[in-house]
Write an enzyme that holds these catalytic residues in place. Structure first.
Site, PDB file in Angstrom:
ATOM      1  N   HIS A   1       0.731  -1.228   0.114  1.00  0.00           N
ATOM      2  CA  HIS A   1      -0.009  -0.220   0.156  1.00  0.00           C
ATOM      3  C   HIS A   1       0.919   1.377   0.045  1.00  0.00           C
ATOM      4  CE1 HIS A   1      -3.018   2.867   1.033  1.00  0.00           C
ATOM      5  NE2 HIS A   1      -3.883   1.907   0.907  1.00  0.00           N
TER       6      HIS A   1
ATOM      7  N   ARG B   1      -4.005  -5.457  -7.104  1.00  0.00           N
ATOM      8  CA  ARG B   1      -5.415  -5.419  -6.832  1.00  0.00           C
ATOM      9  C   ARG B   1      -5.846  -4.004  -7.142  1.00  0.00           C
ATOM     10  NH1 ARG B   1      -8.015  -4.192  -2.266  1.00  0.00           N
ATOM     11  NH2 ARG B   1      -6.301  -4.479  -0.554  1.00  0.00           N
TER      12      ARG B   1
ATOM     13  N   ARG C   1      -2.138   1.235  -7.643  1.00  0.00           N
ATOM     14  CA  ARG C   1      -1.232   1.280  -6.289  1.00  0.00           C
ATOM     15  C   ARG C   1       0.160   0.916  -6.635  1.00  0.00           C
ATOM     16  NH1 ARG C   1      -4.947  -1.691  -2.097  1.00  0.00           N
ATOM     17  NH2 ARG C   1      -6.117   0.391  -1.833  1.00  0.00           N
TER      18      ARG C   1
HETATM   19  C1  SIN Z   1      -7.351   1.929   1.586  1.00  0.00           C
HETATM   20  O1  SIN Z   1      -8.516   2.338   2.045  1.00  0.00           O
HETATM   21  O2  SIN Z   1      -6.514   2.497   0.938  1.00  0.00           O
HETATM   22  C2  SIN Z   1      -7.459   0.370   1.581  1.00  0.00           C
HETATM   23  C3  SIN Z   1      -8.376  -0.160   0.686  1.00  0.00           C
HETATM   24  C4  SIN Z   1      -7.947  -1.364   0.106  1.00  0.00           C
HETATM   25  O3  SIN Z   1      -6.888  -2.154   0.390  1.00  0.00           O
HETATM   26  O4  SIN Z   1      -8.406  -1.786  -1.141  1.00  0.00           O
END
Ligand code: SIN
Length: 554
Positions: free
Chosen positions: A232, A370, A276
């Site tokens: 992330h 994802r 991402r």
């Molecule tokens: C987020 O709120 O950025 C995480 C959501 C996700 O992992 O899809």
């Protein structure tokens, strides 16, 4: 039939609730019921409900984020089934946020507020309590579970799957008191989540140690897409800092390096809302070059920011930052395993008696990266399908990945995993002197360092070879504690992820090789792996499992 479900996030709870209508269900979970990654999910659930949206548009965005590597049939199922599953949650009472904008009513005339996140072409992420969507869903599902006839075993850790004649017939666990116990079952559904603790920094809760995927691997199941690990982009970069939702960028926050420069504009046309993996690598490069990256939400109205993200406002304030006035430091962190136990669209794995749903599974919907907020949806959609398929006749040919043929590599050259049933005592096959190997307490720390430094956001052949050697030298003594079992699972998976990353000599989505920076159009989108089992490696049940025939996944 008696069904054991392992895990209590959105996928495990949904599967248990659904399966309890027809079956006798036991739900096993390592912590308390709410100790699941779902409870920490902030952004929401991506679902095509808007009048301007459709399953096809959602599927197209899912594929683009996935670097074109997602399984088209699985994505279609996800995006088509999604709206009905979200309406199930509404019916159960999940308090999704509403909008008072009459122009935002969805196709059903509902007034659900919809947020936006990276790589989504539409505003389609439904959320609850602003940034506490996962907690709201988890609470609602737990309440629904308690209204069902389900046996709930909390603080019960999966240690191994039980095999008989090549089929899964139960689970071995450490119970509440730390005692080994066997639970027989007609079917087992893994919903045990991911393995963020393969890495030093993760957004995952402590329970995310890959227990289910590792147990499935030891039992001989086919696993796939293990090299695709999602980082992330924005974890709060302070000790113990948690996730800072992508939804904040969706609402307009931007990323700046330590000079105040909006560096993502030079990286991708969609800047902060690029897929991402692109944003995570962009942030890592800016940290490397300029020391730090800050999420700047100063362009948003302060009252809106605090009202839309109350949990994050509290978390950033607790870390010493008033994000209505200043940037907050962020850095990428391990977040999600796109790979896992390979399944078909009904959650069936290559082992009779075993299904897998949620993050532990690899349905193929995420491909190499994802799409934001597709994980809660995947948990919901495939848990229902898997629960409905329990007890149904199993097809002769199991399609584990749509129409594509995925060759399975049968792995013979990884160190043998330790069986929990191995006798305690002796040196357990140590290959080096005591000064060569870390003490057991250090295994997790060492493997996390190796994975973070060599099998992380950026990879190359030399680093992956180093990781292979270092991971091969680690051992976990025959575990008797939950911590020991977790370390064993992490070590099994670390070796596999490193091995899979070494095998993919190209860059694709989250798998970025500095020595192979381009995508090879001829490379398979998915690599699948299975153990070559021998009686000696499978002492719990003795029979030799037949190697997985290639047509099983064709
Ligand atoms: C987020 O709120 O950025 C995480 C959501 C996700 O992992 O899809």
């Amino acid at each position: 039939m008696h069904v054991v479900i392992v895990g209590s996030g959105i996928a495990g709870l949904t599967a248990a609730i659904r399966a309890s209508t027809h079956h006798d269900v036991t739900l096993v979970t390592k912590g308390a019921l709410a100790d699941a990654a779902t409870s920490h999910a902030q952004g929401g659930v991506a679902v095509a409900l808007g009048a301007d949206d459709s399953a096809a548009l959602h599927a197209a965005d899912t594929q683009i984020a996935a670097a074109g590597s997602a399984d088209a049939r699985a994505v279609d199922v996800l995006c088509t089934d999604g709206p009905a599953r979200v309406r199930d949650l509404l019916a159960l009472g999940v308090p999704f946020d509403r909008t008072d904008d009459p122009g935002s009513l969805d196709r059903h005339g509902d007034d659900l507020a919809r947020g936006r996140e990276a790589a989504h072409g539409r505003w389609r992420v439904v959320h609850a309590a602003g940034d506490a969507t996962g907690a709201a869903i988890e609470r609602t599902l737990i309440a629904a579970l308690h209204r069902r006839h389900v046996t709930i075993l909390e603080r019960t850790c999966l240690t191994d799957l039980v095999l008989r004649d090549g089929a899964v017939v139960g689970v071995d666990v450490l119970d509440l008191l730390g005692e080994p116990r066997r639970i027989e079952a007609d079917a087992v559904v893994l919903a045990s989540g991911g393995a963020g603790h393969l890495y030093r920094e993760t957004t995952n809760p402590l329970v995310a140690t890959g227990d289910g995927a590792a147990a499935a691997w030891r039992a001989g199941a086919v696993l796939a897409d293990l090299e695709y690990v999602q980082f992330h982009p924005t974890r709060l970069a302070v000790p113990g800092g948690g996730l800072v939702s992508e939804a904040v960028r969706g609402e307009g926050a931007v990323l700046r390096d330590a000079r105040g420069h909006r560096f993502m504009r030079a990286v991708h046309p969609d800047a902060e809302l690029a897929p991402r993996d692109v944003v995570a690598r962009g942030i890592a490069a800016a940290i490397r070059d300029h020391g730090a990256v800050f999420l700047d939400a100063g362009g948003l109205d302060a009252a809106f920011l605090v009202g839309r993200f109350p949990g994050l406002t509290r978390a950033t304030l607790a870390a010493g930052f008033d994000w209505t006035r200043e940037g907050v430091p962020v850095a990428p962190a391990a977040h999600y395993s796109m790979g896992g136990v390979a399944t078909d669209a009904e959650g069936r794995t290559s082992l009779p008696g075993l299904s897998a749903v949620g993050e532990v599974a690899c349905t193929g919907v995420h491909g190499a990266n994802r799409l934001a907020s597709n994980s809660l949806l995947e948990g919901l959609v495939f848990a229902v399908r898997a629960a409905d398929a329990l007890g149904a006749p199993r097809p002769g040919r199991l399609r584990l990945r749509g129409d594509a043929t995925v060759p399975v590599t049968t792995v013979t050259d990884l160190p043998e995993p330790v069986r929990a049933s191995r006798p305690v005592g002796g040196d357990h096959g140590r290959t080096g002197g005591p000064d060569r190997l870390p003490e057991p307490a250090d295994v997790r720390r060492v493997l996390q360092s190796v994975m973070t430094e060599r099998v992380g956001l950026l990879r190359d052949a030399a680093g992956l070879a180093f990781a292979r050697r270092e991971l091969a030298a680690l051992t976990v003594e025959a575990p008797t504690t939950v911590r020991g079992h977790e370390d064993r699972a992490l070590l099994d998976l670390a070796r596999l992820v490193a091995r899979a990353a070494e095998a993919r000599t190209e860059s694709r989505g989250a798998h970025a090789r500095t020595d192979h920076p381009h995508t090879d159009p001829d490379a398979p989108a998915s690599l699948a792996w299975a153990r070559a089992l021998t009686p000696a490696s499978n002492p719990v049940t003795a029979p030799v499992l037949a190697p997985v025939p290639e047509e099983a996944i064709a």
